[in-house]
Design a protein around this motif. Structure first.
Motif, PDB file in Angstrom:
ATOM      1  N   ALA A 188       1.029  -1.263  -0.052  1.00  0.00           N
ATOM      2  CA  ALA A 188      -0.056  -0.079  -0.067  1.00  0.00           C
ATOM      3  C   ALA A 188       0.803   1.207  -0.044  1.00  0.00           C
ATOM      4  CB  ALA A 188      -0.737   0.084   1.085  1.00  0.00           C
ATOM      5  N   ARG A 189       2.119   1.165   0.768  1.00  0.00           N
ATOM      6  CA  ARG A 189       2.987   2.423   0.689  1.00  0.00           C
ATOM      7  C   ARG A 189       3.417   2.754  -0.807  1.00  0.00           C
ATOM      8  NH1 ARG A 189       4.901  -0.082   5.458  1.00  0.00           N
ATOM      9  NH2 ARG A 189       4.285   1.040   7.351  1.00  0.00           N
ATOM     10  N   ALA A 190       3.424   1.736  -1.723  1.00  0.00           N
ATOM     11  CA  ALA A 190       4.092   1.728  -2.762  1.00  0.00           C
ATOM     12  C   ALA A 190       3.015   2.527  -3.747  1.00  0.00           C
ATOM     13  CB  ALA A 190       4.399   0.489  -3.378  1.00  0.00           C
ATOM     14  N   VAL A 191       1.769   2.581  -3.499  1.00  0.00           N
ATOM     15  CA  VAL A 191       0.609   3.076  -4.321  1.00  0.00           C
ATOM     16  C   VAL A 191       0.608   4.501  -4.215  1.00  0.00           C
ATOM     17  CG1 VAL A 191      -1.768   2.980  -4.557  1.00  0.00           C
ATOM     18  CG2 VAL A 191      -0.764   0.938  -4.126  1.00  0.00           C
ATOM     19  N   LYS A 192       0.577   5.024  -5.166  1.00  0.00           N
ATOM     20  CA  LYS A 192       0.494   6.656  -5.091  1.00  0.00           C
ATOM     21  C   LYS A 192      -0.915   7.067  -5.115  1.00  0.00           C
ATOM     22  CE  LYS A 192       4.621   7.374  -7.803  1.00  0.00           C
ATOM     23  NZ  LYS A 192       5.388   8.101  -8.766  1.00  0.00           N
ATOM     24  N   PRO A 193      -0.947   7.907  -3.980  1.00  0.00           N
ATOM     25  CA  PRO A 193      -2.714   8.365  -3.797  1.00  0.00           C
ATOM     26  C   PRO A 193      -3.107   9.167  -4.970  1.00  0.00           C
ATOM     27  CG  PRO A 193      -1.027   9.326  -2.036  1.00  0.00           C
ATOM     28  CD  PRO A 193      -0.249   8.387  -2.960  1.00  0.00           C
TER      29      PRO A 193
END
Length: 62
Positions: free
Chosen positions: A57-62
């Motif tokens: 999830a940290r790797a997903v750009k919001p």
């Protein structure tokens, strides 16, 4: 409905050991109670999956 489907539901999650040597995830939402018991080894596998999901999830750009 899938993992990415948002819902406007509030839930309470409690996690702890039982007096039978199990790990319990206890979910309560809208008057519904869901106790889920796991052997300690299963709970560790679930914890690993949660950590892996957090990292992804940290790797997903919001």
């Amino acid at each position: 409905m899938g993992i990415n489907t948002e819902r406007d539901i509030q839930a309470n999650l409690q996690i702890g050991p039982t007096d039978h040597g199990m790990v319990r995830l206890f979910i309560e939402a809208d008057g519904l109670e869901v106790p889920m018991d796991f052997e300690p080894e299963e709970a560790e596998e679930i914890a690993d999956e949660i950590l892996a999901a957090a990292q992804a999830a940290r790797a997903v750009k919001p």
